[in-house]
Design a protein around this motif. Sequence first.
Motif, PDB file in Angstrom:
ATOM      1  N   MET A   1      34.186  40.321  30.948  1.00  0.00           N
ATOM      2  CA  MET A   1      35.166  40.809  31.906  1.00  0.00           C
ATOM      3  C   MET A   1      36.416  41.255  31.166  1.00  0.00           C
ATOM      4  O   MET A   1      36.960  40.507  30.365  1.00  0.00           O
ATOM      5  N   ARG A   2      36.871  42.474  31.430  1.00  0.00           N
ATOM      6  CA  ARG A   2      38.035  42.999  30.727  1.00  0.00           C
ATOM      7  C   ARG A   2      39.201  43.305  31.650  1.00  0.00           C
ATOM      8  O   ARG A   2      40.347  43.094  31.293  1.00  0.00           O
TER       9      ARG A   2
ATOM     10  N   GLU B   1      41.081  33.319  26.977  1.00  0.00           N
ATOM     11  CA  GLU B   1      41.073  34.574  26.237  1.00  0.00           C
ATOM     12  C   GLU B   1      42.386  35.324  26.445  1.00  0.00           C
ATOM     13  O   GLU B   1      42.839  35.510  27.565  1.00  0.00           O
ATOM     14  N   ARG B   2      42.948  35.716  25.372  1.00  0.00           N
ATOM     15  CA  ARG B   2      44.208  36.461  25.443  1.00  0.00           C
ATOM     16  C   ARG B   2      43.900  37.896  25.842  1.00  0.00           C
ATOM     17  O   ARG B   2      43.029  38.532  25.284  1.00  0.00           O
TER      18      ARG B   2
ATOM     19  N   ALA C   1      41.935  42.989  34.656  1.00  0.00           N
ATOM     20  CA  ALA C   1      42.637  41.837  35.225  1.00  0.00           C
ATOM     21  C   ALA C   1      42.033  41.415  36.562  1.00  0.00           C
ATOM     22  O   ALA C   1      41.850  40.220  36.816  1.00  0.00           O
ATOM     23  N   ILE C   2      41.703  42.375  37.408  1.00  0.00           N
ATOM     24  CA  ILE C   2      41.123  42.064  38.714  1.00  0.00           C
ATOM     25  C   ILE C   2      39.741  41.429  38.545  1.00  0.00           C
ATOM     26  O   ILE C   2      39.420  40.438  39.202  1.00  0.00           O
ATOM     27  N   GLU C   3      38.934  41.985  37.631  1.00  0.00           N
ATOM     28  CA  GLU C   3      37.600  41.453  37.398  1.00  0.00           C
ATOM     29  C   GLU C   3      37.657  40.033  36.846  1.00  0.00           C
ATOM     30  O   GLU C   3      36.892  39.169  37.238  1.00  0.00           O
ATOM     31  N   ARG C   4      38.588  39.803  35.922  1.00  0.00           N
ATOM     32  CA  ARG C   4      38.731  38.461  35.336  1.00  0.00           C
ATOM     33  C   ARG C   4      39.162  37.454  36.407  1.00  0.00           C
ATOM     34  O   ARG C   4      38.653  36.342  36.453  1.00  0.00           O
ATOM     35  N   LYS C   5      40.094  37.857  37.250  1.00  0.00           N
ATOM     36  CA  LYS C   5      40.577  36.960  38.302  1.00  0.00           C
ATOM     37  C   LYS C   5      39.447  36.654  39.295  1.00  0.00           C
ATOM     38  O   LYS C   5      39.246  35.496  39.679  1.00  0.00           O
ATOM     39  N   ALA C   6      38.711  37.677  39.710  1.00  0.00           N
ATOM     40  CA  ALA C   6      37.597  37.473  40.642  1.00  0.00           C
ATOM     41  C   ALA C   6      36.534  36.565  40.036  1.00  0.00           C
ATOM     42  O   ALA C   6      36.006  35.672  40.710  1.00  0.00           O
ATOM     43  N   CYS C   7      36.234  36.773  38.770  1.00  0.00           N
ATOM     44  CA  CYS C   7      35.245  35.928  38.097  1.00  0.00           C
ATOM     45  C   CYS C   7      35.743  34.485  38.003  1.00  0.00           C
ATOM     46  O   CYS C   7      34.975  33.546  38.240  1.00  0.00           O
TER      47      CYS C   7
END
Length: 76
Positions: A22-23, A65-66, A25-31
């Motif tokens: 996931m790269r 992950e930064r 921001a929205i995808e990372r938050k949803a995941c």
Amino acid sequence: ALEHGLFLKLIAQIWIPAAGKMRGAIERKACAVGTTRVLCEYGALAAQQELWIALFKAQVALLAERVDLATLDRSD
């Protein structure tokens, strides 16, 4: 009818490997939100200790992950 254990297979074979990719921001938050809900609310996962631990480790890696703000998609 669904195959018995299909959701657990989905977690092991698709969700955990995809979490590290996931790269946005929205995808990372949803995941992260989805993973948290699965870890806390899906009772059948609690019986699968190794899978629970693997999913938890994927969650920690996702959150730790930064994110390089310069490379984020501006549409997020």
